[in-house]
Design an enzyme around this catalytic site. Sequence first.
Site, PDB file in Angstrom:
ATOM      1  N   GLU A   1     -11.122   0.824  -0.300  1.00 33.01           N
ATOM      2  CA  GLU A   1     -10.632  -0.104   0.726  1.00 33.01           C
ATOM      3  C   GLU A   1     -11.811  -0.546   1.594  1.00 33.01           C
ATOM      4  O   GLU A   1     -12.554   0.285   2.119  1.00 33.01           O
ATOM      5  CB  GLU A   1      -9.591   0.575   1.613  1.00 33.01           C
ATOM      6  CG  GLU A   1      -8.300   0.948   0.896  1.00 33.01           C
ATOM      7  CD  GLU A   1      -7.267  -0.164   0.940  1.00 33.01           C
ATOM      8  OE1 GLU A   1      -7.535  -1.198   1.589  1.00 33.01           O
ATOM      9  OE2 GLU A   1      -6.195   0.024   0.325  1.00 33.01           O
TER      10      GLU A   1
ATOM     11  N   ASP B   1      -5.872  -9.338  -2.346  1.00 35.91           N
ATOM     12  CA  ASP B   1      -7.144  -8.721  -2.013  1.00 35.91           C
ATOM     13  C   ASP B   1      -7.913  -8.321  -3.278  1.00 35.91           C
ATOM     14  O   ASP B   1      -7.310  -8.020  -4.296  1.00 35.91           O
ATOM     15  CB  ASP B   1      -6.934  -7.500  -1.090  1.00 35.91           C
ATOM     16  CG  ASP B   1      -5.876  -6.528  -1.591  1.00 35.91           C
ATOM     17  OD1 ASP B   1      -4.853  -6.984  -2.125  1.00 35.91           O
ATOM     18  OD2 ASP B   1      -6.058  -5.316  -1.429  1.00 35.91           O
TER      19      ASP B   1
ATOM     20  N   HIS C   1      -7.267  -5.785  -6.371  1.00 33.16           N
ATOM     21  CA  HIS C   1      -5.819  -5.561  -6.272  1.00 33.16           C
ATOM     22  C   HIS C   1      -5.068  -6.806  -6.736  1.00 33.16           C
ATOM     23  O   HIS C   1      -3.986  -6.717  -7.333  1.00 33.16           O
ATOM     24  CB  HIS C   1      -5.484  -5.229  -4.811  1.00 33.16           C
ATOM     25  CG  HIS C   1      -4.201  -4.498  -4.643  1.00 33.16           C
ATOM     26  ND1 HIS C   1      -3.696  -4.152  -3.401  1.00 33.16           N
ATOM     27  CD2 HIS C   1      -3.290  -4.037  -5.532  1.00 33.16           C
ATOM     28  CE1 HIS C   1      -2.548  -3.521  -3.556  1.00 33.16           C
ATOM     29  NE2 HIS C   1      -2.279  -3.437  -4.830  1.00 33.16           N
TER      30      HIS C   1
END
Length: 279
Positions: A101, A186, A176
Amino acid sequence: MKILNHRLTRDDGSALAYLASPHVGKTISPRFLILHYTAGSSAAGTVAWFRNPASRVSAHLVIARDGSVTQLVPFDREAWHAGQSRWGSLSGLNRYSIGIELDNAGCLIRSGGKWISPLSRRSYPDSEVTVACHRHDPPGTPPCGWHSYTPEQIEATLECSMALIDQYGLADVLGHEDIAPGRKRDPGPDFPLESVRARLLGRGNDHPERYRTTARLYVRNGPGPEHAALPGTPLPPATEVEVLAKRGLWWEVDVAGEVNGVMDIVGWCHSKYLKAIDV
């Protein structure tokens, strides 16, 4: 960086930040690396949320905008970052992947002359925003704002990813948006996913974008005219460069060969003065 006992360390073996998340699944043999943006307002906030028992989400790594890295889940354990997802014949990519992330607000809306996150309501200056369409948008969809990634984040992502690929033999690097198209967007159009994938996997069919300068062109140490010009610039016309990343009209380039007595010029320039080389 390197991997010891499924944790990320520096080359000298010293540990990076590790803050365990309670949201951990079964033992896995990872095959893919999945990149996300957090859509939050800070890396610290994301880490805190991933450690909150109520969240039911986690990732293996969080990379802050200054490039600092926090690990939350061992790489041989399932983290809960992908949700409903599919790649090829596989579904439920949490069981097959390592999730990274990146602290980034994602898609922004224009309101009151400012770029606003629809989730946090935080505003962002134009200098931190790329206006673009998403590659999965239907034709005719108007562009929106996307929070820009920092060079430090991109470099940290490359370093972490290379260590992970070397350790686990990962087969591919995906967004993603690739494994949940239509549901997720994303890491979005500001992240140079194709360039990162090519640099990490060395694919022969992922050719770097090559351009020639069309005029004398300054290369700077940041994406904008306010940043200092690098030694060896301006580049003369017809200088070849390889594009590493894009931030709106400002592109990060690697200059081919020696220019004005200087080797290894890597920095940012305005794309208006670049013309693609046909290959």
